[in-house]
Scaffold this active site. Structure first.
Site, PDB file in Angstrom:
ATOM      1  N   LYS A 161     -23.536 -55.805  14.717  1.00  0.00           N
ATOM      2  CA  LYS A 161     -23.464 -57.243  14.431  1.00  0.00           C
ATOM      3  C   LYS A 161     -22.936 -58.006  15.643  1.00  0.00           C
ATOM      4  O   LYS A 161     -22.989 -59.231  15.674  1.00  0.00           O
ATOM      5  CB  LYS A 161     -22.579 -57.495  13.210  1.00  0.00           C
ATOM      6  CG  LYS A 161     -23.113 -56.912  11.904  1.00  0.00           C
ATOM      7  CD  LYS A 161     -22.310 -57.364  10.706  1.00  0.00           C
ATOM      8  CE  LYS A 161     -20.897 -56.817  10.701  1.00  0.00           C
ATOM      9  NZ  LYS A 161     -20.857 -55.353  10.493  1.00  0.00           N
ATOM     10  N   GLY A 220     -37.046 -47.197  -3.056  1.00  0.00           N
ATOM     11  CA  GLY A 220     -37.666 -46.021  -3.649  1.00  0.00           C
ATOM     12  C   GLY A 220     -36.941 -44.763  -3.213  1.00  0.00           C
ATOM     13  O   GLY A 220     -36.088 -44.795  -2.323  1.00  0.00           O
ATOM     14  N   HIS A 221     -37.301 -43.650  -3.840  1.00  0.00           N
ATOM     15  CA  HIS A 221     -36.761 -42.350  -3.467  1.00  0.00           C
ATOM     16  C   HIS A 221     -37.864 -41.308  -3.577  1.00  0.00           C
ATOM     17  O   HIS A 221     -38.983 -41.595  -4.019  1.00  0.00           O
ATOM     18  CB  HIS A 221     -35.551 -41.982  -4.324  1.00  0.00           C
ATOM     19  CG  HIS A 221     -34.288 -42.682  -3.907  1.00  0.00           C
ATOM     20  ND1 HIS A 221     -33.668 -42.441  -2.701  1.00  0.00           N
ATOM     21  CD2 HIS A 221     -33.543 -43.626  -4.531  1.00  0.00           C
ATOM     22  CE1 HIS A 221     -32.601 -43.201  -2.597  1.00  0.00           C
ATOM     23  NE2 HIS A 221     -32.497 -43.945  -3.689  1.00  0.00           N
ATOM     24  N   ASP A 222     -37.512 -40.090  -3.172  1.00  0.00           N
ATOM     25  CA  ASP A 222     -38.491 -39.008  -3.063  1.00  0.00           C
ATOM     26  C   ASP A 222     -39.429 -38.934  -4.268  1.00  0.00           C
ATOM     27  O   ASP A 222     -40.651 -38.844  -4.107  1.00  0.00           O
ATOM     28  CB  ASP A 222     -37.729 -37.686  -2.898  1.00  0.00           C
ATOM     29  CG  ASP A 222     -38.641 -36.483  -2.693  1.00  0.00           C
ATOM     30  OD1 ASP A 222     -38.737 -35.997  -1.557  1.00  0.00           O
ATOM     31  OD2 ASP A 222     -39.254 -36.023  -3.672  1.00  0.00           O
ATOM     32  N   TYR A 227     -42.091 -41.680  -4.207  1.00  0.00           N
ATOM     33  CA  TYR A 227     -43.125 -41.496  -3.194  1.00  0.00           C
ATOM     34  C   TYR A 227     -44.081 -40.380  -3.612  1.00  0.00           C
ATOM     35  O   TYR A 227     -45.300 -40.477  -3.447  1.00  0.00           O
ATOM     36  CB  TYR A 227     -42.507 -41.162  -1.833  1.00  0.00           C
ATOM     37  CG  TYR A 227     -41.342 -42.045  -1.457  1.00  0.00           C
ATOM     38  CD1 TYR A 227     -41.387 -43.423  -1.684  1.00  0.00           C
ATOM     39  CD2 TYR A 227     -40.187 -41.526  -0.892  1.00  0.00           C
ATOM     40  CE1 TYR A 227     -40.320 -44.239  -1.358  1.00  0.00           C
ATOM     41  CE2 TYR A 227     -39.112 -42.336  -0.560  1.00  0.00           C
ATOM     42  CZ  TYR A 227     -39.177 -43.689  -0.803  1.00  0.00           C
ATOM     43  OH  TYR A 227     -38.112 -44.496  -0.477  1.00  0.00           O
ATOM     44  N   ASP A 246     -39.080 -36.514   1.046  1.00  0.00           N
ATOM     45  CA  ASP A 246     -38.021 -36.832   2.011  1.00  0.00           C
ATOM     46  C   ASP A 246     -38.096 -35.950   3.259  1.00  0.00           C
ATOM     47  O   ASP A 246     -38.130 -36.459   4.383  1.00  0.00           O
ATOM     48  CB  ASP A 246     -36.642 -36.640   1.371  1.00  0.00           C
ATOM     49  CG  ASP A 246     -36.171 -37.872   0.619  1.00  0.00           C
ATOM     50  OD1 ASP A 246     -36.922 -38.857   0.552  1.00  0.00           O
ATOM     51  OD2 ASP A 246     -35.054 -37.851   0.091  1.00  0.00           O
ATOM     52  N   GLY A 261     -34.505 -45.196  10.404  1.00  0.00           N
ATOM     53  CA  GLY A 261     -35.012 -45.052   9.041  1.00  0.00           C
ATOM     54  C   GLY A 261     -34.640 -46.206   8.144  1.00  0.00           C
ATOM     55  O   GLY A 261     -34.446 -46.029   6.934  1.00  0.00           O
ATOM     56  N   TYR A 262     -34.557 -47.411   8.721  1.00  0.00           N
ATOM     57  CA  TYR A 262     -34.199 -48.593   7.937  1.00  0.00           C
ATOM     58  C   TYR A 262     -35.430 -49.182   7.255  1.00  0.00           C
ATOM     59  O   TYR A 262     -36.567 -48.856   7.588  1.00  0.00           O
ATOM     60  CB  TYR A 262     -33.571 -49.665   8.829  1.00  0.00           C
ATOM     61  CG  TYR A 262     -32.363 -49.196   9.617  1.00  0.00           C
ATOM     62  CD1 TYR A 262     -31.493 -48.228   9.113  1.00  0.00           C
ATOM     63  CD2 TYR A 262     -32.088 -49.724  10.869  1.00  0.00           C
ATOM     64  CE1 TYR A 262     -30.391 -47.815   9.838  1.00  0.00           C
ATOM     65  CE2 TYR A 262     -30.981 -49.324  11.605  1.00  0.00           C
ATOM     66  CZ  TYR A 262     -30.138 -48.354  11.084  1.00  0.00           C
ATOM     67  OH  TYR A 262     -29.047 -47.951  11.807  1.00  0.00           O
ATOM     68  N   ARG A 263     -35.192 -50.097   6.341  1.00  0.00           N
ATOM     69  CA  ARG A 263     -36.318 -50.807   5.717  1.00  0.00           C
ATOM     70  C   ARG A 263     -37.017 -51.665   6.766  1.00  0.00           C
ATOM     71  O   ARG A 263     -36.403 -52.091   7.762  1.00  0.00           O
ATOM     72  CB  ARG A 263     -35.815 -51.701   4.586  1.00  0.00           C
ATOM     73  CG  ARG A 263     -35.400 -50.933   3.336  1.00  0.00           C
ATOM     74  CD  ARG A 263     -35.526 -51.828   2.114  1.00  0.00           C
ATOM     75  NE  ARG A 263     -34.644 -51.413   1.045  1.00  0.00           N
ATOM     76  CZ  ARG A 263     -34.597 -51.998  -0.147  1.00  0.00           C
ATOM     77  NH1 ARG A 263     -35.370 -53.047  -0.407  1.00  0.00           N
ATOM     78  NH2 ARG A 263     -33.780 -51.570  -1.080  1.00  0.00           N
ATOM     79  N   ASP A 272     -20.776 -51.489  16.351  1.00  0.00           N
ATOM     80  CA  ASP A 272     -20.959 -52.554  15.373  1.00  0.00           C
ATOM     81  C   ASP A 272     -22.100 -53.434  15.867  1.00  0.00           C
ATOM     82  O   ASP A 272     -21.906 -54.319  16.714  1.00  0.00           O
ATOM     83  CB  ASP A 272     -19.675 -53.371  15.219  1.00  0.00           C
ATOM     84  CG  ASP A 272     -19.825 -54.470  14.167  1.00  0.00           C
ATOM     85  OD1 ASP A 272     -20.941 -54.641  13.619  1.00  0.00           O
ATOM     86  OD2 ASP A 272     -18.825 -55.165  13.909  1.00  0.00           O
TER      87      ASP A 272
END
Length: 362
Positions: A61, A124-126, A129, A154, A82-84, A59
């Site tokens: 946090k 967004g998604h594949d 892009y 992806d 792979g986070y924003r 966790d």
């Protein structure tokens, strides 16, 4: 025998899509990948993308979990996330912090739009892009572009590109360089996949219209045709000698068009055509379903697919002459290796018990 990346340790921040695909590739080729799980992540049972790793659930946090992550990264060769943009920084786990602990760390980041640019913070998604690269415009029939599943942006432009970049950066470290941050954008990677097409367009041999070019279904000798049984046959006879073999096999003149080829192919079943062209260089192949493909004789002979826990899936690729890769292993239950992972970086049984009591180790 372990694969060529044996001895490398990669920390993978749990996610979906391209990051786990890259981690799977690295694990397939011998790296030890430790997946740091998080709550609330959507998943599928026995996901092939999660094979051949160890799993610890934290966790992030909590202060204790963040300290664990920093210790993991300090002893690792690389980390994948792979986070924003900004998520890891807000946790105090961004590149500045982790490379400060370990100057040789390769910090791989994969996002849709990249770490900077007008679209960087956007969702967004594949298909999105792929759309801004010009490639989506060229895929499909004349009427409109079609969605090509999420293979291109992806997995090819994101996951595979990140895996390549990780190995390149790790090689640089092995040669005496320092760690660095990899900014892998799926939009960039998808664009790169189109290099050949952009080259043909610049040379004046690629039209913007769909089904108007050699490789997009515009040529009678390169396309997909329906057979009498409702199944499909792929033909890819580009070069003159292969075109000759195809049209002779169809008993058509070399200048026959798509309609004529379609009419002839529609008269027999898919498998009848496969038998008819067997042993020729007409570049003809059956369009197989996901159920059929693992049983194709070529795939069986090469061991292209493997069965892990009842899940038939593609095996590691490519092949090596000396450092042959091991058989993949089934995905581990979430958090199954937490205590072993912690012990490996110096946590005592009492330390581990305290982390559990604090809610840092799940």
């Amino acid at each position: 025998m372990p694969g060529p990346l044996h001895g490398m340790t990669i920390v993978e921040m749990a996610g979906i899509g391209p990051a786990p695909f890259a981690a799977m590739m690295l694990a397939d080729h011998g790296a030890e990948v430790i997946r740091v799980e998080r709550e609330g992540l959507i998943g599928i049972p026995n996901d092939p993308l999660l094979r051949s790793r160890r799993s610890i659930s934290l966790d992030l946090k909590t202060d204790g979990a963040r300290r664990v992550l920093r210790r993991l990264a300090a002893s690792a060769d690389a980390l994948i996330e792979g986070y924003r943009p900004g998520v890891m920084e807000r946790l105090g786990l961004g590149p500045d912090a982790l490379l400060g602990d370990n100057s040789r760390l390769v910090y791989g980041r994969v996002t849709g739009w990249g770490q900077e640019g007008p679209l960087a913070p956007a969702a967004g998604h594949d298909v999105d892009y792929l759309a801004i690269t010009g490639l989506l415009h060229g895929i499909g029939p004349k009427q409109r572009p079609v969605v090509p599943i999420n293979y291109l942006a992806d997995f090819a432009g994101g996951g595979m590109m990140l895996a390549f970049a990780m190995v390149a950066a790790l090689l640089d470290v092995q040669r005496g360089g320092q760690g660095q941050v990899i900014d892998c954008a799926m939009s960039d990677g998808a664009a790169l996949i189109g290099a050949f097409t952009y080259g043909m367009r610049s040379a004046g041999i690629w039209k913007e219209e769909r089904e108007a070019n050699l490789l997009d279904g515009g040529d009678a000798a390169y396309g997909v045709y329906e057979c009498s049984d409702g199944r499909f046959l792929a033909v890819g006879a580009i070069e003159p000698q292969f075109r000759k073999a195809l049209f002779e096999g169809l008993r058509l003149p070399m200048d026959a068009g798509k309609a004529e080829v379609a009419e002839i192919i529609a008269k027999r079943s898919r498998d009848e055509w496969v038998t008819h062209f067997g042993g020729s260089d007409a570049c003809v192949a059956p369009v197989l379903t996901l159920e059929e493909a693992p049983g194709h004789p070529h795939n069986v002979e090469r061991g292209t697919f493997v069965d892990l826990g009842g899940v038939v899936q593609p095996g590691p690729a490519p092949r090596y002459s000396r450092t042959a890769t091991d058989q993949p292993t089934e995905p581990r239950p979430v958090g199954a290796d937490g205590e072993a992972v912690l012990a490996g970086i110096g946590y005592s049984p009492d330390d581990i018990l305290l982390l559990r009591r604090q809610g840092a180790l799940l």
